[in-house]
Design an enzyme around this catalytic site. Sequence first.
Site, PDB file in Angstrom:
ATOM      1  N   GLU A   1      -3.087   1.213  -7.458  1.00  0.00           N
ATOM      2  CA  GLU A   1      -2.725   2.380  -7.275  1.00  0.00           C
ATOM      3  C   GLU A   1      -3.385   3.454  -8.139  1.00  0.00           C
ATOM      4  O   GLU A   1      -2.860   4.348  -8.753  1.00  0.00           O
ATOM      5  CB  GLU A   1      -1.117   2.722  -6.988  1.00  0.00           C
TER       6      GLU A   1
ATOM      7  N   GLU B   1       1.488  -2.637   0.756  1.00  0.00           N
ATOM      8  CA  GLU B   1       2.968  -2.533   0.589  1.00  0.00           C
ATOM      9  C   GLU B   1       3.547  -1.739   1.466  1.00  0.00           C
ATOM     10  O   GLU B   1       3.394  -0.562   1.488  1.00  0.00           O
ATOM     11  CB  GLU B   1       3.137  -1.645  -1.009  1.00  0.00           C
TER      12      GLU B   1
END
Length: 646
Positions: free
Chosen positions: A238, A314
Amino acid sequence: MSTWSLRRRPGRTLGLLLLVVLSFLVLRSTSVFMLSVVFVLFLTASACPSPAAWSSSVSDAEERLLPRLDWSTLMGLQHRRLGLQAKGQNFMLEDTTFWIFGGSIHYFRVPRDYWRDRLLKMKACGLNTLTTYVPWNLHEPERGKFDFSGNLDLEAFVRLAAEIGLWVILRPGPYICAEIDLGGLPSWLLQDPGMKLRTTYQGFTEAVDLYFDHLMSRVVPLQYKHGGPIIAVQVENEYGSYNRDPAYMPYIKKALEDRGIIELLLTSDNKDGLQKGVVHGVLATINLQSQQELQSLTTSLLSIQGNQPKMVMEYWTGWFDSWGSPHNILDSSEVLETVSAITNAGASINLYMFHGGTNFGFINGAMHFNEYKSDVTSYGTPLSPPPDLLPKMAYEPMEPFLYLSLWDALKYMGKPIKSEKPINMENLPVNNGNGQAFGYTLYETTITSSGILRGCVRDRGQVFVNTVSIGFLDYKTTEIVIPLIQGYTVLRILVENRGRVNYGNNIDDQRKGLIGNLFLNNFPLKNFKIYSLDMKKSFFQRFGTDAWSTVPEAPTFPAFFLGSLSVVPSPSDTFLKLEGWEKGVVVVNGQILGRYWNIGPQETLYLPGAWLNSGANQVIVFEETVAGPMVQSTDTPHLGRNQYIH
């Protein structure tokens, strides 16, 4: 511009014939993150097969429904040339269209004795890929000293996944977020006052290079093209939402490739960072929790990288809890609808988490946006899918019979660190120069007057005049009144590191303890004695039998309480409930179970049966302020009074 078709790609009859009824098995739990998720085959009579039928049932279903996705055959491939590839809108494994059904389990949050149980349940529930992070801070607790033993044996975990028939997507960081202290980065990095984490700052890249030299020597032989189960590797984590240095992600990509990583590379970003997280030559994947995010993120992905395989790296099947906040839970119908939408869109999926596990010890992370909030000890619930639940047991309550106040314990700590000014945890001259990572630090100095005490305490400091507690300093309370005193008086501050922030733009500012000077009536205090109370196993070994005394009617706090948990006839998992206690830490047979705090939402601590012995088991409770009469054992985890139950 090409568009992503919602039509099933070759072999995707799986989406209609198989899917995927997700059952959210909501155990009465202290769950922070992710209740267990189970894929249910439409054509089977029960959710998952019994132990005897695992292999046959899964393979029969594959043979009937997915002859092109015969995972058991693929696992045994002798000539591995191509690996996992992104071809058009499809993933291909060798020459076969491949759909990733993934689930996350973190080996460092599950007792090693239970790895096989968790992975077998994953396989039995229809998943074909394990994803896991690699925590740098646990594997290199001191600079240049690596630990891949016991519960940190990454290679054993990956090989076990292969043995069971699971592919692996490895997420080695170096930053992993994962709701772990400092996002998995070692706290000793913060000894450098100019440190710039997650950038090409020389002090950071030199440490990453040395770590990757060691880590990748273990990982490379486990890759698919070398006969192992690792089919893809994630580049950082991320980064688009952090995005401090445009040279950083290319550096990490090159660092992986230069050390022998040859499988498909992926990035993983949420809605805040997708546009800025893309790296040339690396497949972008997305993280999300809702159907609304799915539509916007898939549109963004299409504009960024064209007609490439879509993957939700995710899918957040729940959310983590923070101390003092309500328990988070996601409605199962919403999960089912979102997972159906993801698969109907032709995307591969990874369930984050399949099984969350536990933040044993002090490894939990924290968030600090408008307010600092640390994560609770539990990171998930014990699974409740077949074959059989591991047995749970409620043992007889444990009543502490021995006691040692913190002040009496100091004489067993060795010589304190002496310093003119306070020193933050990370810069304490302990652990071979690597500072203190976790636990508590006690600061002592002498004062001669009352007044206003002011300082920057990270994260929570209990203030004592001699041995009398007068209150706390923390993020919200930065000053406290020192009452009238006579003559020389010892001022003490017991500071707890409640967890370093694991996500956000302030990770460079995660030093703990007393930060800077401590002021009394605006004058800086001097001449400190500092005790490092890291509460490692060696910490408790300092207390010989002669250190303890019987529990008094009115104990002086903080204090250690010692008792024995009787396990008869054989060890099973249990949960410890500390009703009447306020805040502290529980240690069983030298293993730190984690923190407890009566503000909730977590009310019980998970105690794995694998850590118990038949007969007597040593239990030590470190309590900061108020002790209860006993420690109870229960066979079910308890939700807190301020938790939401659907």
